[in-house]
Design a protein around this motif. Structure first.
Motif, PDB file in Angstrom:
ATOM      1  N   HIS A  15     134.762 -60.613  53.686  1.00  0.00           N
ATOM      2  CA  HIS A  15     135.987 -61.544  53.454  1.00  0.00           C
ATOM      3  C   HIS A  15     137.025 -60.756  54.013  1.00  0.00           C
ATOM      4  O   HIS A  15     137.156 -59.552  54.124  1.00  0.00           O
ATOM      5  N   PRO A  16     138.183 -61.333  54.135  1.00  0.00           N
ATOM      6  CA  PRO A  16     139.542 -60.928  54.741  1.00  0.00           C
ATOM      7  C   PRO A  16     140.115 -60.174  53.637  1.00  0.00           C
ATOM      8  O   PRO A  16     139.728 -60.541  52.497  1.00  0.00           O
ATOM      9  N   LEU A  17     141.026 -59.470  53.991  1.00  0.00           N
ATOM     10  CA  LEU A  17     141.885 -58.730  53.062  1.00  0.00           C
ATOM     11  C   LEU A  17     143.280 -59.017  52.940  1.00  0.00           C
ATOM     12  O   LEU A  17     143.660 -59.560  54.016  1.00  0.00           O
ATOM     13  N   SER A  18     143.938 -58.961  52.119  1.00  0.00           N
ATOM     14  CA  SER A  18     145.495 -59.480  52.101  1.00  0.00           C
ATOM     15  C   SER A  18     146.256 -58.409  51.180  1.00  0.00           C
ATOM     16  O   SER A  18     145.689 -58.188  50.285  1.00  0.00           O
ATOM     17  N   ARG A  19     147.508 -58.251  51.462  1.00  0.00           N
ATOM     18  CA  ARG A  19     148.482 -57.724  50.512  1.00  0.00           C
ATOM     19  C   ARG A  19     149.858 -58.097  50.579  1.00  0.00           C
ATOM     20  O   ARG A  19     150.202 -58.773  51.633  1.00  0.00           O
ATOM     21  N   ALA A 110     162.928 -56.467  52.529  1.00  0.00           N
ATOM     22  CA  ALA A 110     161.973 -57.556  53.052  1.00  0.00           C
ATOM     23  C   ALA A 110     160.784 -57.807  52.325  1.00  0.00           C
ATOM     24  O   ALA A 110     160.272 -56.995  51.368  1.00  0.00           O
ATOM     25  N   GLU A 111     160.191 -58.762  52.438  1.00  0.00           N
ATOM     26  CA  GLU A 111     158.980 -59.216  51.717  1.00  0.00           C
ATOM     27  C   GLU A 111     157.850 -59.916  52.429  1.00  0.00           C
ATOM     28  O   GLU A 111     158.213 -60.709  53.315  1.00  0.00           O
ATOM     29  N   LEU A 112     156.862 -59.260  52.635  1.00  0.00           N
ATOM     30  CA  LEU A 112     155.969 -59.612  53.653  1.00  0.00           C
ATOM     31  C   LEU A 112     154.632 -59.869  53.121  1.00  0.00           C
ATOM     32  O   LEU A 112     153.921 -59.449  52.076  1.00  0.00           O
ATOM     33  N   LEU A 113     153.770 -61.064  53.508  1.00  0.00           N
ATOM     34  CA  LEU A 113     152.402 -61.204  53.331  1.00  0.00           C
ATOM     35  C   LEU A 113     151.554 -60.522  54.467  1.00  0.00           C
ATOM     36  O   LEU A 113     151.695 -61.283  55.748  1.00  0.00           O
ATOM     37  N   CYS A 114     150.471 -59.745  54.283  1.00  0.00           N
ATOM     38  CA  CYS A 114     149.869 -59.044  55.265  1.00  0.00           C
ATOM     39  C   CYS A 114     148.409 -59.292  55.293  1.00  0.00           C
ATOM     40  O   CYS A 114     147.942 -59.283  53.929  1.00  0.00           O
ATOM     41  N   GLY A 115     147.748 -59.270  56.215  1.00  0.00           N
ATOM     42  CA  GLY A 115     146.334 -59.682  56.076  1.00  0.00           C
ATOM     43  C   GLY A 115     145.378 -59.212  57.156  1.00  0.00           C
ATOM     44  O   GLY A 115     145.890 -58.886  58.154  1.00  0.00           O
ATOM     45  N   LYS A 116     144.034 -59.123  57.028  1.00  0.00           N
ATOM     46  CA  LYS A 116     143.406 -58.410  57.889  1.00  0.00           C
ATOM     47  C   LYS A 116     141.865 -58.991  57.774  1.00  0.00           C
ATOM     48  O   LYS A 116     141.216 -59.368  56.903  1.00  0.00           O
ATOM     49  N   TYR A 117     141.351 -59.563  59.087  1.00  0.00           N
ATOM     50  CA  TYR A 117     140.163 -60.153  59.286  1.00  0.00           C
ATOM     51  C   TYR A 117     139.215 -59.222  59.839  1.00  0.00           C
ATOM     52  O   TYR A 117     139.472 -58.467  60.847  1.00  0.00           O
ATOM     53  N   TRP A 118     137.855 -59.109  59.261  1.00  0.00           N
ATOM     54  CA  TRP A 118     136.811 -58.318  60.084  1.00  0.00           C
ATOM     55  C   TRP A 118     135.966 -59.259  61.039  1.00  0.00           C
ATOM     56  O   TRP A 118     135.529 -60.332  60.398  1.00  0.00           O
ATOM     57  N   LEU A 119     136.189 -58.826  62.343  1.00  0.00           N
ATOM     58  CA  LEU A 119     135.297 -59.894  63.201  1.00  0.00           C
ATOM     59  C   LEU A 119     134.287 -59.025  64.071  1.00  0.00           C
ATOM     60  O   LEU A 119     134.530 -58.085  64.315  1.00  0.00           O
ATOM     61  N   ASP A 120     133.477 -59.658  64.478  1.00  0.00           N
ATOM     62  CA  ASP A 120     132.227 -59.074  65.280  1.00  0.00           C
ATOM     63  C   ASP A 120     132.692 -59.407  67.006  1.00  0.00           C
ATOM     64  O   ASP A 120     132.523 -60.549  67.210  1.00  0.00           O
ATOM     65  N   CYS A 121     133.413 -58.447  67.399  1.00  0.00           N
ATOM     66  CA  CYS A 121     133.981 -58.626  68.741  1.00  0.00           C
ATOM     67  C   CYS A 121     132.947 -58.623  69.932  1.00  0.00           C
ATOM     68  O   CYS A 121     133.057 -58.814  71.080  1.00  0.00           O
ATOM     69  N   SER A 122     131.378 -58.587  69.497  1.00  0.00           N
ATOM     70  CA  SER A 122     130.265 -58.200  70.451  1.00  0.00           C
ATOM     71  C   SER A 122     130.062 -59.640  71.036  1.00  0.00           C
ATOM     72  O   SER A 122     129.521 -59.673  72.211  1.00  0.00           O
ATOM     73  N   ARG A 123     130.497 -60.791  70.507  1.00  0.00           N
ATOM     74  CA  ARG A 123     130.140 -62.205  71.051  1.00  0.00           C
ATOM     75  C   ARG A 123     131.227 -63.196  70.760  1.00  0.00           C
ATOM     76  O   ARG A 123     131.456 -64.226  70.369  1.00  0.00           O
ATOM     77  N   ILE A 124     132.536 -62.527  71.284  1.00  0.00           N
ATOM     78  CA  ILE A 124     133.593 -63.483  71.363  1.00  0.00           C
ATOM     79  C   ILE A 124     133.525 -64.614  72.165  1.00  0.00           C
ATOM     80  O   ILE A 124     133.057 -64.784  73.291  1.00  0.00           O
TER      81      ILE A 124
END
Length: 317
Positions: A15-19, A110-124
């Protein structure tokens, strides 16, 4: 499934993360490079993105920026010198998230919406590989209405956790990633894959292969599906995609096989049938030629990578 959805799905893990972060005064935070993709959306005020090895990017209200290859970067209130930014930035994970102000926020905040996705980059997928290190989507009147709607919905969910948020948030984050990639494809003028998906013949052939990769495709059958002659399909597909149709299909079937080995407990025989191979032996032989390892070893290694990434994806965020 379509090509963009498939390209994301085979890479996406967990699952992605966000703040949601509110700032004031002078501030500077750093996110180290990682295996995944990240984004920032400016909801109020403005800031600067300083990517490692790249030029500073000014972000205004409503701007969205995608870092599809997990590039390390600093985000700050001003365009600092790169060396100074590295020395003065606090780790993003230690950055204090300020509570919603009871009164009007400071003018320089400032107000920011930040997120992070976990990706498997071995088969891009090459579509994802083609994305630049930084995709800056400038907020303009009438531009990217779907992206703007997704941002508004996501910000609302983060403002107040309501019933169903645990399901709504990850799905909205996935939707945001799709819309950012779609917006880049609409704006870019020199991309290979936007051109391939914009060509009616190549796009039809790609949709057919992705819709049913296990079907007994041939060049003649695929050309008939696209409504052109076999030489025409071969010429246009190869020029735009970079490999002939059947070569692309073989590669894509093996990518799907690797995804099934990673994500399911299915036997090799079941995986072979699902991706269009007549026997486990045939799949194993092709798989080892593509990935340099057997399906069994790949599955074990993928489990180890997933465990390591799961424990580390939230680090520094």
């Amino acid at each position: 499934m379509d090509v963009v959805s498939d390209a994301i799905s085979v890479m996406r893990l967990g699952h992605p993360l966000s703040r949601r972060v509110r700032t004031s005064g002078s501030w500077c935070a750093r996110l180290e490079a990682y295996e995944g993709a990240g984004f920032h959306v400016v909801l109020k005020g403005g800031c600067w993105l300083l990517p490692d090895g790249g030029d500073p990017v000014a972000l205004g209200v409503g701007d969205a920026v995608l870092l599809p290859h997990g590039a390390g970067h600093v985000i700050a209130d001003s365009p600092l010198d790169a060396a100074l930014a590295r020395r003065t930035a606090v780790p993003f994970g230690h950055w204090r998230e300020e509570p919603a102000p009871r009164t009007r926020p400071e003018p320089d905040g400032a107000e920011l919406l930040c997120g992070k996705y976990w990706l498997d980059c071995s088969r891009i997928h090459p579509l994802m590989a083609e994305l630049p290190e930084v995709v800056h989507l400038v907020n303009r009147v009438g531009a990217h209405p779907e992206l703007r709607a997704a941002i508004d919905l996501l910000a609302g969910e983060l403002d107040e956790r309501r019933p169903g948020s645990s399901l709504a948030l990850p799905n909205l984050l996935d939707l945001l990633l799709v819309y950012m990639i779609r917006s880049w494809m609409a704006e870019t003028t020199g991309g290979v894959w936007p051109g391939a998906l914009g060509d009616p013949v190549t796009a039809t052939a790609l949709r057919a292969l992705h819709a049913d990769p296990a079907a007994p495709w041939s060049n003649d059958r695929l050309a008939a599906e696209a409504g052109v002659s076999r030489p025409t399909l071969a010429r246009r597909f190869t020029a735009l995609v970079g490999r002939p149709p059947m070569s692309y299909l073989t590669w894509w079937r093996l990518i799907l096989a690797a995804t099934l080995l990673r994500d399911t407990p299915d036997t090799l025989a079941t995986v072979a049938g699902r991706v269009g191979y007549g026997s486990p032996y045939a799949l194993s032989h092709a798989f080892e030629r593509e990935f340099g390892t057997t399906p069994g070893r790949y599955r074990a290694q993928a489990a180890e990578r997933s465990e390591a990434a799961t424990s580390g994806i939230g680090r520094g965020f």
